[in-house]
Design an enzyme around this catalytic site. Structure first.
Site, PDB file in Angstrom:
ATOM      1  N   SER A 128      14.056 -23.977 -16.316  1.00 42.76           N
ATOM      2  CA  SER A 128      13.913 -22.420 -17.256  1.00 42.76           C
ATOM      3  C   SER A 128      14.078 -22.493 -18.503  1.00 42.76           C
ATOM      4  O   SER A 128      14.375 -23.441 -19.307  1.00 42.76           O
ATOM      5  CB  SER A 128      15.318 -21.488 -16.691  1.00 42.76           C
ATOM      6  OG  SER A 128      15.403 -21.505 -15.436  1.00 42.76           O
ATOM      7  N   GLU A 129      13.292 -21.496 -19.129  1.00 39.48           N
ATOM      8  CA  GLU A 129      13.066 -21.293 -20.282  1.00 39.48           C
ATOM      9  C   GLU A 129      13.607 -19.598 -20.697  1.00 39.48           C
ATOM     10  O   GLU A 129      13.714 -18.961 -19.718  1.00 39.48           O
ATOM     11  CB  GLU A 129      11.624 -21.578 -20.829  1.00 39.48           C
ATOM     12  CG  GLU A 129      11.220 -23.086 -20.880  1.00 39.48           C
ATOM     13  CD  GLU A 129       9.745 -23.454 -21.477  1.00 39.48           C
ATOM     14  OE1 GLU A 129       9.168 -22.328 -21.891  1.00 39.48           O
ATOM     15  OE2 GLU A 129       9.311 -24.513 -21.063  1.00 39.48           O
ATOM     16  N   SER A 134      12.329 -17.085 -13.519  1.00 35.08           N
ATOM     17  CA  SER A 134      12.059 -16.861 -12.144  1.00 35.08           C
ATOM     18  C   SER A 134      10.544 -17.128 -12.000  1.00 35.08           C
ATOM     19  O   SER A 134       9.993 -17.542 -11.077  1.00 35.08           O
ATOM     20  CB  SER A 134      12.199 -15.362 -11.598  1.00 35.08           C
ATOM     21  OG  SER A 134      13.572 -15.078 -11.698  1.00 35.08           O
ATOM     22  N   GLY A 247      18.850 -27.283  -3.550  1.00 39.78           N
ATOM     23  CA  GLY A 247      19.799 -26.939  -4.584  1.00 39.78           C
ATOM     24  C   GLY A 247      20.281 -25.316  -4.156  1.00 39.78           C
ATOM     25  O   GLY A 247      21.617 -25.301  -4.456  1.00 39.78           O
ATOM     26  N   ARG A 248      19.537 -24.608  -3.413  1.00 41.43           N
ATOM     27  CA  ARG A 248      19.845 -23.249  -3.049  1.00 41.43           C
ATOM     28  C   ARG A 248      21.139 -23.518  -2.199  1.00 41.43           C
ATOM     29  O   ARG A 248      21.988 -22.777  -2.164  1.00 41.43           O
ATOM     30  CB  ARG A 248      18.889 -22.581  -2.574  1.00 41.43           C
ATOM     31  CG  ARG A 248      18.092 -22.035  -3.817  1.00 41.43           C
ATOM     32  CD  ARG A 248      16.454 -21.374  -3.415  1.00 41.43           C
ATOM     33  NE  ARG A 248      15.924 -20.898  -4.565  1.00 41.43           N
ATOM     34  CZ  ARG A 248      14.592 -20.778  -4.543  1.00 41.43           C
ATOM     35  NH1 ARG A 248      13.790 -20.928  -3.572  1.00 41.43           N
ATOM     36  NH2 ARG A 248      14.047 -20.295  -5.421  1.00 41.43           N
ATOM     37  N   ARG A 273      53.722  -9.746   0.675  1.00 44.16           N
ATOM     38  CA  ARG A 273      54.089  -8.574   0.032  1.00 44.16           C
ATOM     39  C   ARG A 273      54.362  -7.463   0.891  1.00 44.16           C
ATOM     40  O   ARG A 273      53.597  -7.252   2.076  1.00 44.16           O
ATOM     41  CB  ARG A 273      52.674  -7.910  -1.003  1.00 44.16           C
ATOM     42  CG  ARG A 273      52.573  -6.674  -1.361  1.00 44.16           C
ATOM     43  CD  ARG A 273      53.669  -6.657  -2.586  1.00 44.16           C
ATOM     44  NE  ARG A 273      53.623  -5.305  -3.237  1.00 44.16           N
ATOM     45  CZ  ARG A 273      54.271  -4.855  -4.202  1.00 44.16           C
ATOM     46  NH1 ARG A 273      55.374  -5.425  -4.670  1.00 44.16           N
ATOM     47  NH2 ARG A 273      53.964  -3.705  -4.775  1.00 44.16           N
ATOM     48  N   LEU A 343      45.193  -7.395  -3.585  1.00 47.06           N
ATOM     49  CA  LEU A 343      46.356  -7.510  -4.363  1.00 47.06           C
ATOM     50  C   LEU A 343      46.644  -6.302  -5.464  1.00 47.06           C
ATOM     51  O   LEU A 343      47.647  -6.459  -6.202  1.00 47.06           O
ATOM     52  CB  LEU A 343      46.060  -9.054  -5.193  1.00 47.06           C
ATOM     53  CG  LEU A 343      46.473 -10.285  -4.763  1.00 47.06           C
ATOM     54  CD1 LEU A 343      45.430 -10.617  -3.484  1.00 47.06           C
ATOM     55  CD2 LEU A 343      46.512 -11.267  -5.898  1.00 47.06           C
ATOM     56  N   GLY A 344      45.755  -5.566  -5.456  1.00 49.96           N
ATOM     57  CA  GLY A 344      45.987  -4.398  -6.205  1.00 49.96           C
ATOM     58  C   GLY A 344      46.110  -4.686  -7.931  1.00 49.96           C
ATOM     59  O   GLY A 344      45.088  -5.192  -8.249  1.00 49.96           O
ATOM     60  N   GLU A 368      19.796 -20.369  -9.602  1.00 52.51           N
ATOM     61  CA  GLU A 368      18.974 -20.964  -8.438  1.00 52.51           C
ATOM     62  C   GLU A 368      17.952 -19.968  -7.741  1.00 52.51           C
ATOM     63  O   GLU A 368      17.773 -20.197  -6.687  1.00 52.51           O
ATOM     64  CB  GLU A 368      20.037 -21.730  -7.255  1.00 52.51           C
ATOM     65  CG  GLU A 368      20.764 -22.914  -7.706  1.00 52.51           C
ATOM     66  CD  GLU A 368      19.989 -24.088  -8.084  1.00 52.51           C
ATOM     67  OE1 GLU A 368      18.748 -24.233  -8.267  1.00 52.51           O
ATOM     68  OE2 GLU A 368      20.316 -25.100  -8.400  1.00 52.51           O
TER      69      GLU A 368
END
Length: 393
Positions: A128-129, A134, A247-248, A273, A343-344, A368
């Protein structure tokens, strides 16, 4: 509740148990503090290399273990469930070795691959640059002949480099011919980190995966000998994109592991809880959320393993890799968000890991290839593939 898994051999089951033990004993105690301190765990990758994990998916004749991808991805899952930064790092390292393993000459492989797969050398992948993410064919970084016919001089910049500034070598794609947008004028180079002119910028300040260094890389007259080019001149984009499907799958596996870790944390909390005289898991509203989380994780895993089995059978799997990446990362975002909800108020604090899991899940939908790109890839495959084909394996 760790993932339920089945394997065709006791050896594979033993491997997963070993990785699960390493994750619990070596990674879990360090993960939260390292992420808080934005500490890059270079020693962890050396350790994983020493026990053979970094070379798992590569052939034995190249110094790897020759493990089926179906099993390797479940190893990544186990790591991702405990420490996503390390899981991503293992996947990126495997991707950075791909060009050498598949397109390198025997001499190149013998010279560099053993140390790469053994963990002595950590890799980075530079495609990538800033304005060519993409759309990699739009890259402007150049590699021109040095005038003596002995090599190339690289100039330009690469963006979003995982392990930038920490890697020992960089797999760099740069333009050797043609204008911006030409897909056939890009070549691939394996560049040592200490090469003069190779400069890593200050790492990006990210919302998650803070234990995984990401930085831009500047190429300022970087001289690379001819022997460091992988494949033929102009084959760079083919090499880069060929590795992206695998890689994906790696990112999909880490995302699935991350979702599993979030589910485990939420389930443990819900079982302990109490409100209104009952455990909160016994309240239908919370029970249904947890059930949906479990369904999302299991669905992602099934999608991922289907793609891996196609790869192991040497069948086309590009469409399925994009589906796995899309499903697993979207599900990870949903599952980690729901874990915070379970967990709220506690889930919104750093006393529990689920807020970190939620921050880490977001980038899984981006790197990716963004999930919008995955939808484009899947749509194109639907238009041209014989989706109903039946193959005997």
């Amino acid at each position: 509740m760790p993932a339920r898994r089945t394997f065709r051999s006791a050896e594979h089951a033993d491997l997963i148990q070993l990785v699960r033990t390493i994750a619990a004993d070596e990674l879990a105690p360090r993960a939260a503090q390292a992420e808080a301190d934005e500490e890059f765990p270079r020693d962890v990758f050396r350790m994983l290399g020493e026990v053979g994990i970094l070379g798992l998916p590569y052939p034995e004749e190249l110094g790897g273990s020759g493990l089926p991808y179906e099993v390797y991805l479940q190893v990544l899952e186990e790591i991702g469930a405990v420490w996503a930064s390390v899981g991503v790092g293992v996947s990126v390292h495997a991707l950075s070795c791909f060009g050498l393993a598949t397109r390198g000459t025997p001499e190149q492989q013998q010279r560099w691959l053993p140390e790469m797969l053994g963990g002595e050398l950590l890799g980075a992948y530079c495609l990538s640059e800033a304005h060519a993410g993409s759309d990699p064919a739009a890259m402007t970084a150049t590699a021109r002949g040095d005038g003596d016919g002995d090599g190339y001089v690289l100039n330009g910049a690469k963006a979003w480099v995982t392990h930038g500034g920490q890697a020992d070598f960089y797999k760099i794609m740069a333009r050797t011919s043609g204008a911006q947008g030409d897909r056939h004028g890009i070549s691939c180079f394996l560049v040592p980190a200490d090469t003069p002119g190779l400069v890593s910028d200050v790492p990006e300040r990210k919302m998650g995966l803070t234990g995984s260094t990401t930085a831009a890389l500047r190429l300022e007259g970087v001289r690379v000998p001819m022997e460091r080019r992988l494949g033929a001149e102009g084959d760079g984009l083919k090499i880069a994109l060929a590795g992206l499907d695998a890689g994906r799958l790696g990112i999909a596996a880490v995302a699935t592991g991350l979702a599993q870790g979030a589910l485990d944390a939420a389930l443990a909390y819900a079982q302990q809880r109490h409100t209104f005289g009952r455990r909160i898991i016994d309240h239908q509203g919370l029970g249904f959320i947890l059930a949906d989380m479990e369904a999302a994780v299991v669905a992602a895993r099934a999608t991922l393993l289907h793609a891996a089995r196609l790869k192991d059978a040497d069948l086309p799997f590009s469409r399925e890799a994009s589906i796995a990446k899309l499903v697993a990362t979207d599900n990870a975002m949903k599952v980690t968000t729901d874990a915070v909800q379970v967990l709220g108020g506690a889930g919104y604090t750093r006393e529990f890991p689920v807020e970190r899991y939620m921050r880490e899940a977001k980038v899984m939908q981006i790197f990716e290839g963004t999930n919008q790109i995955q939808r484009m890839v899947i749509g194109r495959h639907l238009d041209r593939d014989n989706a109903g084909a039946i193959t005997r394996v």
